[in-house]
Write an enzyme that holds these catalytic residues in place. Structure first.
Site, mmCIF file in Angstrom:
data_model
loop_
_atom_site.group_PDB
_atom_site.id
_atom_site.type_symbol
_atom_site.label_atom_id
_atom_site.label_comp_id
_atom_site.label_asym_id
_atom_site.label_seq_id
_atom_site.Cartn_x
_atom_site.Cartn_y
_atom_site.Cartn_z
ATOM 1 N N THR A 1 0.823 -1.210 0.000
ATOM 2 C CA THR A 1 0.000 0.000 0.000
ATOM 3 C C THR A 1 0.857 1.260 0.000
ATOM 4 O O THR A 1 0.615 2.185 -0.779
ATOM 5 C CB THR A 1 -0.954 -0.006 1.212
ATOM 6 N N LYS B 1 7.936 10.643 21.752
ATOM 7 C CA LYS B 1 8.161 11.493 22.940
ATOM 8 C C LYS B 1 6.844 11.813 23.632
ATOM 9 O O LYS B 1 6.781 12.679 24.482
ATOM 10 C CB LYS B 1 8.836 12.798 22.519
HETATM 11 N N1 CP Z 1 -2.591 -5.482 0.949
HETATM 12 C C1 CP Z 1 -1.890 -4.703 1.820
HETATM 13 O O1 CP Z 1 -2.467 -3.827 2.524
HETATM 14 O O2 CP Z 1 -0.554 -4.984 1.871
HETATM 15 P P1 CP Z 1 0.523 -4.172 2.738
HETATM 16 O O3 CP Z 1 0.196 -4.423 4.194
HETATM 17 O O4 CP Z 1 1.846 -4.701 2.331
HETATM 18 O O5 CP Z 1 0.360 -2.707 2.419
#
Ligand code: CP
Length: 291
Positions: A50, A77
């Protein structure tokens, strides 16, 4: 101000416009429509697909991208999420893309209405851009998707991909069946069964999902090879024209066997490829068309 918190933010005409733009971007790369735009990505959970896909999409459209790594940010922090977000918004980006472990995070930040927020996956509840790229991939294959039968298999109860996907697939007229052991089955009014063989008998598409181990308060199954005996998609489950999808990351030979993953039925990498075009279309919609 237009945000994308979940599928409910989009009516059918907006969904169709996003799919249409993605299709035209896939056919021919568009000009740098977002060359004057700046996007900040804020990922509080790991991501391969994503985050990279959003960054590639933004850069394909000429936008600049800044990534804040929460592990090296002042949230360490004690700064609150809302304050971190308000400080980023004060720098004047045109959009913030957020991933977080809590269901409500994208909505909380969107409700502050400081800058358009795009949800890149929150908690168990929402992953709208994954749902849209999955729909695009199905539509690209079948054309007319009304009544097509999709069977979702795996840890449905803990999956944000399933939550947003089910909303979108229902809206667009797909026929949904859920297959999972009782531990992974959500409360549902949809057709459902614990039997993989039963649930995929009439399927046009199988969408396999990973066990969301990071969201289990305590281990649900001690041995996932036992789970795989009943729920792994294997060669014997394949038929001509049966599509195999998975949002990734795939747990090989637990979710889907190596053979199936590498078969011509598998659209897993096509989903990733399409993710860039869908996210280009989403960025255009949020940053340009909705302004
Ligand atoms: N499908 C998907 O959300 O993959 P990632 O977690 O790698 O972004």
């Amino acid at each position: 101000m237009q945000h994308l918190v979940d599928i409910d933010d989009l009516d059918i005409s907006k969904i169709e416009k996003i799919l249409e733009d993605a299709k035209s971007f896939k056919k021919k790369m568009p000009p740098k429509l977002l060359s004057d735009k700046l996007i900040i990505t804020l990922f509080f959970e790991p991501s391969t697909r994503t985050r990279s896909s959003f960054e590639v999409a933004a850069k394909r459209l000429g936008a600049s991208v800044v990534h804040l790594d929460p592990a090296k940010s002042s949230t360490k922090k004690g700064e609150t999420l809302e304050d971190t977000f308000a400080n980023l918004a004060a720098m004047g980006p045109d959009g913030v893309i957020v991933r977080h472990s809590k269901d409500e995070t994208a909505k909380i930040l969107a409700d502050m209405d400081l800058v358009p927020v795009i949800n890149a996956g929150t908690g168990k509840s929402a992953h709208p851009t994954q749902a849209l790229l999955d729909l695009f991939t199905i539509k690209e294959h079948f054309g007319d998707i009304e009544g097509k039968k999709i069977t979702i298999v795996g840890d449905i109860a803990n999956s944000r991909v399933a939550s947003s996907g089910i909303k979108l697939f229902q809206k667009m007229g797909l026929d949904i069946t859920l297959v999972a052991p009782k531990e992974f089955m959500p409360k549902t009014t949809l057709k459902n069964t614990p039997s993989l063989e039963e649930g995929i008998k009439e399927a046009d598409i199988i969408m396999s999902l990973r066990a969301q181990l990071e969201r289990h308060a305590k281990p649900i199954f001690e041995d996932y090879s036992e789970y795989a005996k009943h729920y792994c998609i294997k060669k014997r489950h394949l038929r001509d024209n049966l599509l195999i999808m998975h949002p990734g990351p795939v747990m090989r030979n637990i979710d889907i066997s190596d053979e199936v993953l590498e078969s011509k039925n598998s659209l897993v990498l096509e989903q990733v490829r399409n993710g860039v075009f869908i996210r280009m279309a989403i960025l255009k919609y949020i940053l340009l068309d909705s302004r």
